[in-house]
Write an enzyme that holds these catalytic residues in place. Structure first.
Site, mmCIF file in Angstrom:
data_model
loop_
_atom_site.group_PDB
_atom_site.id
_atom_site.type_symbol
_atom_site.label_atom_id
_atom_site.label_comp_id
_atom_site.label_asym_id
_atom_site.label_seq_id
_atom_site.Cartn_x
_atom_site.Cartn_y
_atom_site.Cartn_z
ATOM 1 N N GLY A 130 3.746 -2.303 -4.592
ATOM 2 C CA GLY A 130 3.197 -1.667 -5.796
ATOM 3 C C GLY A 130 2.287 -2.619 -6.552
ATOM 4 O O GLY A 130 2.251 -2.616 -7.780
ATOM 5 N N ARG B 142 -1.894 -2.873 -8.935
ATOM 6 C CA ARG B 142 -2.200 -3.019 -10.374
ATOM 7 C C ARG B 142 -0.934 -3.467 -11.114
ATOM 8 O O ARG B 142 0.115 -3.671 -10.515
ATOM 9 C CB ARG B 142 -2.701 -1.685 -10.922
ATOM 10 C CG ARG B 142 -1.659 -0.576 -10.826
ATOM 11 C CD ARG B 142 -2.098 0.667 -11.586
ATOM 12 N NE ARG B 142 -0.957 1.495 -11.843
ATOM 13 C CZ ARG B 142 -0.823 2.750 -11.432
ATOM 14 N NH1 ARG B 142 -1.775 3.306 -10.713
ATOM 15 N NH2 ARG B 142 0.260 3.428 -11.738
ATOM 16 N N SER C 126 14.936 -3.099 -15.128
ATOM 17 C CA SER C 126 14.293 -2.717 -16.402
ATOM 18 C C SER C 126 15.341 -2.760 -17.503
ATOM 19 O O SER C 126 16.540 -2.579 -17.236
ATOM 20 C CB SER C 126 13.754 -1.286 -16.278
ATOM 21 O OG SER C 126 13.425 -0.775 -17.550
ATOM 22 N N TYR D 211 15.699 7.129 -13.884
ATOM 23 C CA TYR D 211 15.145 5.761 -13.859
ATOM 24 C C TYR D 211 16.213 4.732 -14.252
ATOM 25 O O TYR D 211 16.337 3.676 -13.624
ATOM 26 C CB TYR D 211 13.957 5.736 -14.822
ATOM 27 C CG TYR D 211 13.146 4.469 -14.864
ATOM 28 C CD1 TYR D 211 12.192 4.188 -13.886
ATOM 29 C CD2 TYR D 211 13.293 3.564 -15.916
ATOM 30 C CE1 TYR D 211 11.418 3.032 -13.960
ATOM 31 C CE2 TYR D 211 12.527 2.412 -15.992
ATOM 32 C CZ TYR D 211 11.584 2.154 -15.013
ATOM 33 O OH TYR D 211 10.827 1.009 -15.087
ATOM 34 N N LYS E 150 17.508 1.745 -11.945
ATOM 35 C CA LYS E 150 17.309 0.353 -12.338
ATOM 36 C C LYS E 150 18.635 -0.406 -12.480
ATOM 37 O O LYS E 150 18.669 -1.622 -12.274
ATOM 38 C CB LYS E 150 16.488 0.274 -13.627
ATOM 39 C CG LYS E 150 15.023 0.692 -13.435
ATOM 40 C CD LYS E 150 14.335 -0.078 -12.322
ATOM 41 C CE LYS E 150 12.827 -0.085 -12.407
ATOM 42 N NZ LYS E 150 12.205 -0.740 -11.245
HETATM 43 P P1 NAP Z 1 2.391 0.736 -12.518
HETATM 44 O O1 NAP Z 1 1.256 0.129 -13.278
HETATM 45 O O2 NAP Z 1 2.587 2.215 -12.583
HETATM 46 O O3 NAP Z 1 2.251 0.271 -10.980
HETATM 47 C C1 NAP Z 1 3.156 0.695 -10.016
HETATM 48 C C2 NAP Z 1 2.493 0.643 -8.658
HETATM 49 O O4 NAP Z 1 3.466 1.066 -7.683
HETATM 50 C C3 NAP Z 1 1.284 1.583 -8.549
HETATM 51 O O5 NAP Z 1 0.198 0.917 -7.981
HETATM 52 C C4 NAP Z 1 1.823 2.682 -7.641
HETATM 53 O O6 NAP Z 1 0.849 3.304 -6.838
HETATM 54 C C5 NAP Z 1 2.800 1.924 -6.765
HETATM 55 N N1 NAP Z 1 3.732 2.799 -6.083
HETATM 56 C C6 NAP Z 1 4.351 3.912 -6.564
HETATM 57 N N2 NAP Z 1 5.098 4.489 -5.616
HETATM 58 C C7 NAP Z 1 4.968 3.730 -4.502
HETATM 59 C C8 NAP Z 1 5.484 3.822 -3.185
HETATM 60 N N3 NAP Z 1 6.304 4.818 -2.816
HETATM 61 N N4 NAP Z 1 5.132 2.874 -2.282
HETATM 62 C C9 NAP Z 1 4.285 1.869 -2.627
HETATM 63 N N5 NAP Z 1 3.760 1.741 -3.855
HETATM 64 C C10 NAP Z 1 4.088 2.658 -4.782
HETATM 65 O O7 NAP Z 1 3.799 0.104 -12.939
HETATM 66 P P2 NAP Z 1 4.189 -1.297 -13.667
HETATM 67 O O8 NAP Z 1 4.289 -1.027 -15.105
HETATM 68 O O9 NAP Z 1 3.319 -2.378 -13.152
HETATM 69 O O10 NAP Z 1 5.688 -1.461 -13.126
HETATM 70 C C11 NAP Z 1 6.020 -2.260 -11.987
HETATM 71 C C12 NAP Z 1 7.527 -2.299 -11.836
HETATM 72 O O11 NAP Z 1 8.109 -2.821 -13.042
HETATM 73 C C13 NAP Z 1 8.178 -0.940 -11.610
HETATM 74 O O12 NAP Z 1 9.280 -1.085 -10.745
HETATM 75 C C14 NAP Z 1 8.652 -0.553 -12.992
HETATM 76 O O13 NAP Z 1 9.702 0.369 -12.935
HETATM 77 C C15 NAP Z 1 9.072 -1.900 -13.537
HETATM 78 N N6 NAP Z 1 9.093 -1.969 -15.005
HETATM 79 C C16 NAP Z 1 7.958 -1.762 -15.751
HETATM 80 C C17 NAP Z 1 8.033 -1.851 -17.140
HETATM 81 C C18 NAP Z 1 6.820 -1.650 -18.019
HETATM 82 O O14 NAP Z 1 7.005 -1.665 -19.272
HETATM 83 N N7 NAP Z 1 5.617 -1.495 -17.513
HETATM 84 C C19 NAP Z 1 9.263 -2.123 -17.763
HETATM 85 C C20 NAP Z 1 10.394 -2.311 -16.976
HETATM 86 C C21 NAP Z 1 10.293 -2.240 -15.595
HETATM 87 P P3 NAP Z 1 0.121 4.678 -7.286
HETATM 88 O O15 NAP Z 1 -0.732 4.334 -8.437
HETATM 89 O O16 NAP Z 1 -0.662 5.091 -6.079
HETATM 90 O O17 NAP Z 1 1.216 5.622 -7.666
#
Ligand code: NAP
Length: 255
Positions: free
Chosen positions: A13, A16, A143, A155, A159
Site C-alpha cells: 500500500g 502513497r 491504529s 476497522y 486493527k
Molecule cells: P491511504 O493513503 O489510503 O493508502 C493506502 C494504500 O493502500 C493505497 O495506495 C491503496 O491503494 C492501498 N491498498 C488498498 N487496498 C489494497 C490491497 N488490497 N492491496 C494492496 N494495496 C492496497 O492510507 P494511509 O493513511 O497511508 O494508511 C496506511 C496504513 O496506516 C493503513 O493500514 C491504515 O489503516 C493505517 N492507519 C492510518 C491512519 C491515518 O490517520 N492515516 C491512522 C491509523 C492507521 P488504492 O488507492 O488503489 O486503494
C-alpha cells in the site's frame, strides 16, 4: 553508511500516504525497495520517485494483498528482481466506516480481508525467506482505532487483530532471527483521513485543525512521523524488541 544498506524492504500500500513515507525513509537509509499497491502503474510511478542511494534499486508491483495468488507472485518478483527480502511492512489498508446497524457484510469482509488476511498472506510468503536466512523484520500497521472508534467496528476489530497477530509472530518467529512489531498511528494527514473529512462533509483543513486541537501535542501526524518509528523498529538497533505495538499518536489516547 545507512542502517539499511544492502537490505531489501517491501512496503504494501506504498503508492502513497504512510506507506510511501516509510518506503522513502528506507530508501534514504540505503535499502532497495519494492512498492506494492493495487495499481501497478501508480506503484511504479512512486517507486521512480524514491531517493535511492548508490547501488540500490526500486520496483513497483501491482498486487492485491488479500489474494494469495497475487501475493505469492508479488513476493516471488521481489526476490527475483531485487535479490532477496529482509523487511516487510504490512501497511495496505482501507476503511469502510458505518455504524454497526448499517454496516454491510461486504464492508466487514473487505476490511478484514485487506488488513488481516493481507498481513497474514504477505507474512506467510515472506517468512519462508526470513527463516531460511535467519533474518527478517516484520512491521504491521495497527491504529489507535484498535482501542474502539464509533463507526469503525470492522476497522477496530481488524486493527486489534493485527496486534494479536504481531504478538504471535514475535513468539513463533523469534527463534529464527525475525522481529515482528506493530505501529498504531493516531491521526495522520493522508488521503485516508481526507476521505473521512469528505464523508463527514467537512473541509480537509478544518478537519485537520480540529484533530490537532484535540491532540496533546497540538498537531496532526504526518507520514514522516510513522516512517521514523518504522525505520527504528525495522533496524538492528531494535533487535531486542519484538511482539510490541508502539502508539505513534501524539498522546491521543492518553486521556
Ligand atoms: P491511504 O493513503 O489510503 O493508502 C493506502 C494504500 O493502500 C493505497 O495506495 C491503496 O491503494 C492501498 N491498498 C488498498 N487496498 C489494497 C490491497 N488490497 N492491496 C494492496 N494495496 C492496497 O492510507 P494511509 O493513511 O497511508 O494508511 C496506511 C496504513 O496506516 C493503513 O493500514 C491504515 O489503516 C493505517 N492507519 C492510518 C491512519 C491515518 O490517520 N492515516 C491512522 C491509523 C492507521 P488504492 O488507492 O488503489 O486503494
Amino acid at each position: 553508511m545507512g542502517r539499511f544498506d544492502g537490505r531489501v524492504a517491501v512496503v504494501t500500500g506504498a503508492a502513497r500516504g504512510i506507506g510511501f513515507g516509510t518506503a522513502t525513509r528506507f530508501a534514504e537509509e540505503g535499502a532497495s525497495v519494492a512498492i506494492i499497491d493495487l495499481d501497478e502503474s501508480s506503484a511504479a510511478e512512486s517507486a521512480a520517485r524514491l531517493p535511492l542511494t548508490d547501488g540500490a534499486k526500486a520496483i513497483g508491483i501491482g498486487c492485491d494483498v488479500s489474494s494469495a495468488e497475487s501475493v505469492d507472485a508479488g513476493v516471488a518478483r521481489v526476490v527475483e528482481e531485487l535479490g532477496g527480502i529482509h523487511i516487510l511492512v504490512n501497511n495496505a489498508g482501507i476503511t469502510r466506516d458505518n455504524l454497526l446497524f448499517k454496516m454491510t457484510e461486504e464492508d466487514w469482509d473487505l476490511v478484514m480481508n485487506v488488513h488481516l488476511k493481507g498481513a497474514f498472506l504477505m507474512t506467510k510468503a515472506a517468512q519462508k525467506h526470513f527463516v531460511e536466512q535467519k533474518y527478517g523484520k516484520i512491521l504491521n500497521l495497527s491504529s489507535v482505532s484498535a482501542l474502539g472508534n464509533r463507526g469503525q467496528a470492522n476497522y477496530s476489530a481488524a486493527k486489534m487483530g493485527v496486534q494479536g497477530f504481531t504478538r504471535t509472530l514475535g513468539i513463533e518467529l523469534g527463534p529464527f532471527g525475525i522481529n515482528a512489531n506493530a505501529i498504531a498511528p493516531g491521526f495522520i494527514a493522508t488521503e485516508m483521513t481526507d476521505a473521512t473529512a469528505a464523508r463527514l462533509k467537512m473541509d480537509v483543513e478544518e478537519f485537520r485543525k480540529l484533530n490537532a486541537e484535540a491532540n496533546p501535542v497540538k498537531r496532526v501526524g504526518y507520514p514522516e512521523d510513522i516512517a521514523a518509528a518504522a525505520a527504528f523498529l525495522c533496524s538492528d538497533e531494535a533487535s531486542y524488541i519484538t511482539g510490541q505495538t508502539l502508539y505513534v499518536d501524539g498522546g491521543a489516547k492518553l486521556g
